[in-house]
Design a protein around this motif. Structure first.
Motif, PDB file in Angstrom:
ATOM      1  N   LEU A  46     -51.069 -26.511   0.930  1.00 22.73           N
ATOM      2  CA  LEU A  46     -49.678 -26.543   0.538  1.00 22.73           C
ATOM      3  C   LEU A  46     -49.392 -25.530  -0.454  1.00 22.73           C
ATOM      4  O   LEU A  46     -50.573 -25.145  -1.044  1.00 22.73           O
ATOM      5  CB  LEU A  46     -49.600 -27.966   0.170  1.00 22.73           C
ATOM      6  N   ARG A  47     -48.368 -24.974  -0.445  1.00 19.24           N
ATOM      7  CA  ARG A  47     -48.040 -24.071  -1.621  1.00 19.24           C
ATOM      8  C   ARG A  47     -47.785 -24.530  -2.828  1.00 19.24           C
ATOM      9  O   ARG A  47     -47.352 -25.846  -2.951  1.00 19.24           O
ATOM     10  CB  ARG A  47     -46.992 -23.277  -1.167  1.00 19.24           C
TER      11      ARG A  47
ATOM     12  N   ASP B 130     -47.968 -39.596  -8.523  1.00 23.53           N
ATOM     13  CA  ASP B 130     -49.297 -38.853  -8.187  1.00 23.53           C
ATOM     14  C   ASP B 130     -49.789 -39.401  -6.672  1.00 23.53           C
ATOM     15  O   ASP B 130     -49.723 -40.610  -6.294  1.00 23.53           O
ATOM     16  CB  ASP B 130     -50.581 -39.480  -9.180  1.00 23.53           C
ATOM     17  N   ILE B 131     -50.341 -38.387  -5.916  1.00 27.84           N
ATOM     18  CA  ILE B 131     -50.543 -38.560  -4.581  1.00 27.84           C
ATOM     19  C   ILE B 131     -51.740 -39.833  -4.239  1.00 27.84           C
ATOM     20  O   ILE B 131     -51.983 -40.399  -3.441  1.00 27.84           O
ATOM     21  CB  ILE B 131     -50.993 -37.211  -3.723  1.00 27.84           C
ATOM     22  N   ASN B 132     -52.664 -39.678  -5.351  1.00 24.77           N
ATOM     23  CA  ASN B 132     -53.866 -40.511  -5.441  1.00 24.77           C
ATOM     24  C   ASN B 132     -53.426 -41.769  -6.252  1.00 24.77           C
ATOM     25  O   ASN B 132     -54.749 -42.400  -6.446  1.00 24.77           O
ATOM     26  CB  ASN B 132     -54.961 -39.928  -5.805  1.00 24.77           C
TER      27      ASN B 132
ATOM     28  N   ASP C 294     -48.175 -28.687 -13.255  1.00 21.05           N
ATOM     29  CA  ASP C 294     -46.970 -29.195 -13.770  1.00 21.05           C
ATOM     30  C   ASP C 294     -46.222 -30.552 -13.166  1.00 21.05           C
ATOM     31  O   ASP C 294     -45.352 -31.021 -13.480  1.00 21.05           O
ATOM     32  CB  ASP C 294     -45.792 -28.140 -14.282  1.00 21.05           C
ATOM     33  N   ALA C 295     -47.008 -30.738 -11.999  1.00 21.04           N
ATOM     34  CA  ALA C 295     -46.456 -31.953 -11.125  1.00 21.04           C
ATOM     35  C   ALA C 295     -46.414 -33.064 -11.653  1.00 21.04           C
ATOM     36  O   ALA C 295     -45.759 -34.124 -11.267  1.00 21.04           O
ATOM     37  CB  ALA C 295     -47.285 -31.714  -9.773  1.00 21.04           C
ATOM     38  N   ILE C 296     -47.653 -33.424 -12.575  1.00 20.25           N
ATOM     39  CA  ILE C 296     -47.869 -34.911 -12.872  1.00 20.25           C
ATOM     40  C   ILE C 296     -46.695 -35.169 -13.452  1.00 20.25           C
ATOM     41  O   ILE C 296     -46.203 -36.724 -13.374  1.00 20.25           O
ATOM     42  CB  ILE C 296     -48.918 -34.867 -13.895  1.00 20.25           C
TER      43      ILE C 296
ATOM     44  N   GLN D 134     -52.615 -32.063  -7.515  1.00 22.82           N
ATOM     45  CA  GLN D 134     -52.998 -30.907  -8.095  1.00 22.82           C
ATOM     46  C   GLN D 134     -53.872 -29.785  -7.273  1.00 22.82           C
ATOM     47  O   GLN D 134     -54.306 -28.792  -7.646  1.00 22.82           O
ATOM     48  CB  GLN D 134     -53.939 -30.990  -9.511  1.00 22.82           C
ATOM     49  N   GLU D 135     -54.105 -30.432  -6.058  1.00 25.97           N
ATOM     50  CA  GLU D 135     -55.046 -29.946  -5.010  1.00 25.97           C
ATOM     51  C   GLU D 135     -54.110 -29.249  -3.814  1.00 25.97           C
ATOM     52  O   GLU D 135     -53.121 -30.206  -3.392  1.00 25.97           O
ATOM     53  CB  GLU D 135     -55.934 -30.813  -4.541  1.00 25.97           C
TER      54      GLU D 135
END
Length: 390
Positions: free
Chosen positions: A112-113, A149-151, A142-144, A58-59
């Motif tokens: 990132l866009r 998750d990147i983290n 809305d990516a989750i 989300q970042e």
């Protein structure tokens, strides 16, 4: 992924190679404009963050970190940003590398866009070999629900007991858990902790520590226990035997009941938990002795598969036997159960580098003492546990 037995055979052939390259990552190019004599030794790229190929965030600002090793000097390093793998990046930046450098670490903040971002790391050695590796990052609120998750993190608590005050000592539990811990940390990026020869209180306090951690929705927790076990027919209960457990404890107050362990682990606020026990009578962990639930999955790409696996609450177990004694093995070796588990982890999952619990169990079934698997607590239908190699 679908044939770990084949992967185990492939492991024996490929373990001496410097780098295993597939068409999905670490793609190879040879610079045909140069005159190349002899064998081209390619640079090796190891991502430290993100460790997985497909992630989300989300970042918009993300620090990309990778290590590069080469047996010949590194000529050029570039980072590119685009929309599609294999296509020309929309933008690239060249990172300065000192002359005659064989080891180099890339650390770069990239904005990132929203949407899909393909970040490419392109490394060229002085003898003309080029390696390209990718990381896909989906950005946006809305990516989750659409990517990994990147983290997200994987944790492993490994408990081994081979020294006892009142029971006979064992030879392999500590060796087993330390070996498995190393593989999980080095090959699968698990955050591991090993607890050896704990007293009953130490065992339970350590489990409590993991119940107080803060977990993200896609985090996983593996708990691996190796040592003595016991079963009482009168109580209809199985037990973990700790360092100070009494040999003839009629009330079983110096043991840890499976029913207590089930409840404690079930209440840990992590969505995805796998309990593995290499302990005598460990199959009695389930009140209904170990039911195997195999599933067949359609072909999905890696990201879709992992999202599916990490979307279901997981409470699963894998034990070294049922209502019986199991072998500890011989000194200087691993227990048969641990040895097979270690071989599977060493396979790194084959081409897609993913191993699931549903794949592990069929391989473990070849052991003389039949392992058991099943579910407990708040497990959701079609849940699974995944090991994703770096």
């Amino acid at each position: 992924m679908k044939n770990i037995l084949s992967s185990l055979l492939i492991l024996l052939v490929t373990c001496s190679q410097a780098q295993l390259v597939s068409d999905k990552t670490n793609a190879i190019r040879i610079d045909a404009s140069q005159s190349v004599e002899g064998e081209v030794i390619l640079p090796f790229i190891s991502w430290e963050f993100p460790t997985r190929e497909y992630t989300n965030s989300q970042e918009k600002k993300t620090k990309f970190v990778a290590s590069i090793e080469s047996s010949t000097p590194i000529k050029e390093v570039k980072l590119g940003i685009g929309k599609k793998r294999g296509a020309k990046p929309l933008a690239t930046t060249t990172i300065e590398v000192p002359e005659n450098t064989l080891k180099f670490q890339v650390e770069k903040d990239i904005y990132l866009r929203d949407g899909e971002n393909v970040v490419s790391l392109i490394v060229t050695s002085e003898d003309g070999g080029t390696v390209v590796d990718y990381r896909n990052v989906l950005v946006g609120l809305d990516a989750i629900s659409k990517a990994i998750d990147i983290n997200r993190k994987d944790y492993a608590l490994l408990i081994g007991t081979d020294k006892y005050d009142n029971w006979s000592d064992l030879v392999n539990p500590v060796y087993d858990v330390e070996t498995i811990s190393g593989l999980l940390s080095e090959n699968y990026n698990f955050d591991t902790e090993v607890l050896t020869n704990p007293e009953q209180d130490d065992f339970l306090v350590k489990i409590k520590e993991y119940s107080q951690k803060k977990y993200k929705p896609q985090d996983q927790l593996l708990i691996f226990i190796a040592g003595h076990g016991q079963f009482d027919e009168s109580f209809g209960e199985g037990y973990i035997v700790t360092k100070g457990s009494l040999q003839n404890d009629e009330a079983k107050t110096s043991y840890i009941p499976h029913s207590v362990l089930r409840n404690i682990i079930d209440n840990i606020p992590c969505e995805h938990i796998l309990l593995v026990m290499d302990v005598c009578f460990s199959g009695t962990f389930d009140p209904v002795i170990a039911r195997s639930r195999a599933s067949v999955y359609e072909d999905l790409d890696d990201a879709e598969l992992l999202v599916r696996k990490l979307s279901k609450k997981t409470r699963r177990y894998l034990t070294s036997g049922g209502k019986e004694y199991v072998s500890d093995g011989v000194a200087g070796s691993h227990s048969p159960f641990a040895q097979r588990f270690i071989e599977i982890l060493k396979s790194r999952g084959g081409d897609d580098r993913i191993i699931t619990l549903h794949e592990i169990y069929p391989v473990m079934q070849r052991l003389k003492t039949l392992p058991r698997t099943g579910e407990f607590g708040q497990n959701e239908k079609d849940s699974d546990f995944v090991f994703v190699a770096k």
